[in-house]
Design an enzyme around this catalytic site. Sequence first.
Site, PDB file in Angstrom:
ATOM      1  N   SER A 146       0.802  -1.228   0.000  1.00 53.80           N
ATOM      2  CA  SER A 146       0.000   0.000   0.000  1.00 53.80           C
ATOM      3  C   SER A 146       0.831   1.273   0.000  1.00 53.80           C
ATOM      4  O   SER A 146       0.334   2.329  -0.404  1.00 53.80           O
ATOM      5  CB  SER A 146      -0.939   0.017   1.213  1.00 53.80           C
ATOM      6  OG  SER A 146      -0.214  -0.110   2.425  1.00 53.80           O
ATOM      7  N   ASP A 151      -3.419   8.168   7.604  1.00 52.34           N
ATOM      8  CA  ASP A 151      -4.284   7.247   8.341  1.00 52.34           C
ATOM      9  C   ASP A 151      -3.402   6.408   9.263  1.00 52.34           C
ATOM     10  O   ASP A 151      -2.234   6.746   9.485  1.00 52.34           O
ATOM     11  CB  ASP A 151      -5.151   6.402   7.399  1.00 52.34           C
ATOM     12  CG  ASP A 151      -4.346   5.409   6.554  1.00 52.34           C
ATOM     13  OD1 ASP A 151      -3.147   5.205   6.828  1.00 52.34           O
ATOM     14  OD2 ASP A 151      -4.933   4.825   5.619  1.00 52.34           O
ATOM     15  N   HIS A 153      -0.272   4.884   6.979  1.00 52.74           N
ATOM     16  CA  HIS A 153       0.326   5.470   5.771  1.00 52.74           C
ATOM     17  C   HIS A 153       0.675   6.942   5.953  1.00 52.74           C
ATOM     18  O   HIS A 153      -0.115   7.702   6.516  1.00 52.74           O
ATOM     19  CB  HIS A 153      -0.636   5.309   4.600  1.00 52.74           C
ATOM     20  CG  HIS A 153      -1.076   3.901   4.401  1.00 52.74           C
ATOM     21  ND1 HIS A 153      -2.303   3.432   4.844  1.00 52.74           N
ATOM     22  CD2 HIS A 153      -0.451   2.836   3.834  1.00 52.74           C
ATOM     23  CE1 HIS A 153      -2.412   2.146   4.556  1.00 52.74           C
ATOM     24  NE2 HIS A 153      -1.299   1.761   3.946  1.00 52.74           N
TER      25      HIS A 153
END
Length: 369
Positions: A44, A334, A337
């Site tokens: 991610s 978040d 990240h």
Amino acid sequence: MSNSSMSSLHLLLVYTSLVIPSSCYSQRPSSPSDHVAMFIFGDSLFDAGNNNYLKSAIGRADFWPYGETFFNHPSGRFSDGRIIPDFIAEYLNLPLIPPYLQPGNHRYLAGVNFASAGAGALAETHKGFVIDLKTQLSYFRKVKQQLREERGDTETTTFLSKAIYLFSIGSNDYVERFSTNFSAFHSSSKKDYVGMVVGNLTAVVKEIYKNGGRRFGFLNVEPMGCSPYARAALQNSTCGCVDELTVLAKLHNRALTKALEALMGQLKGFKYSNFDFHASLSERINNPSKYGFKEGKVACCGSGPYRGILSCGGKRTIKEYQLCDDASEHLFFDGSHPTEKANYQFAKLMWKGSPSVTGPCNLQTLVQE
């Protein structure tokens, strides 16, 4: 082409020009021989939207407020704006590198992004819900075959040998197993488990080398036990990091360093740059103001302690969440990240950092050699 098809195409082009600044496309490579392309593998931290096209994806970021600051719409990136590969592409005078699964993306002159949120080096990690690393490798082989058909063997060989291959992989292999099966991390098995993760990564690197890749860039594993998510969801108290994950991160990073050094001796022409993401992120968590952040431990978007619960956007299991007023004041967007501001700092270190943080050379040196 029918009039309706022409109209649809026109609307698509207009929409693209509205949501992505034209400067991102200012220097399109015209052929594989006149630039350095970039192929992106991982999780991610590097996913530019591949998971948007996975029906069963474990994680997606195709909803607001992801993308709120740069794109002004969700792009599939797990940040308020750009991610590390976007800034590296800018350094290379490339456009934003598109996700492999993006419909209509069939030209690879600038490279392509295979990364998938939640992916690990092990095929078992979030199996069935991500594009695991070996599948990403299979996609790369398909791209190579298409290039050979379009450009021929000689031009494709030169193109692939000049390209940069970026990797961010490993943390999900540890976090997923820790959160679902703690018994996998008894002290006697930690070293073996880390060996499997790093071994799978280096096996993929060797395959890319066999297919013509020569220049590689890596992020080591971040201090995953100190993320807002780990503090909030995996820690019994809210006072510190998850020690077990800290140990695994350090074991992984030592093993990765040794493995890359070994590859240098084994593979003729193999060159690499290894960014100490662990140290750089840790430094900003502990000393945020030194790097222009007001908050290093609390995420901009989420819920629970440290806003670490991954509820940003209200599209996951937990619908309630809080959102900060200014993402640039936060290190984390978040629970897991970084913000765009942090990603820019990390990309800059990868590109031209000193050997103490990006060694044995930075990406700029790797490209120039």
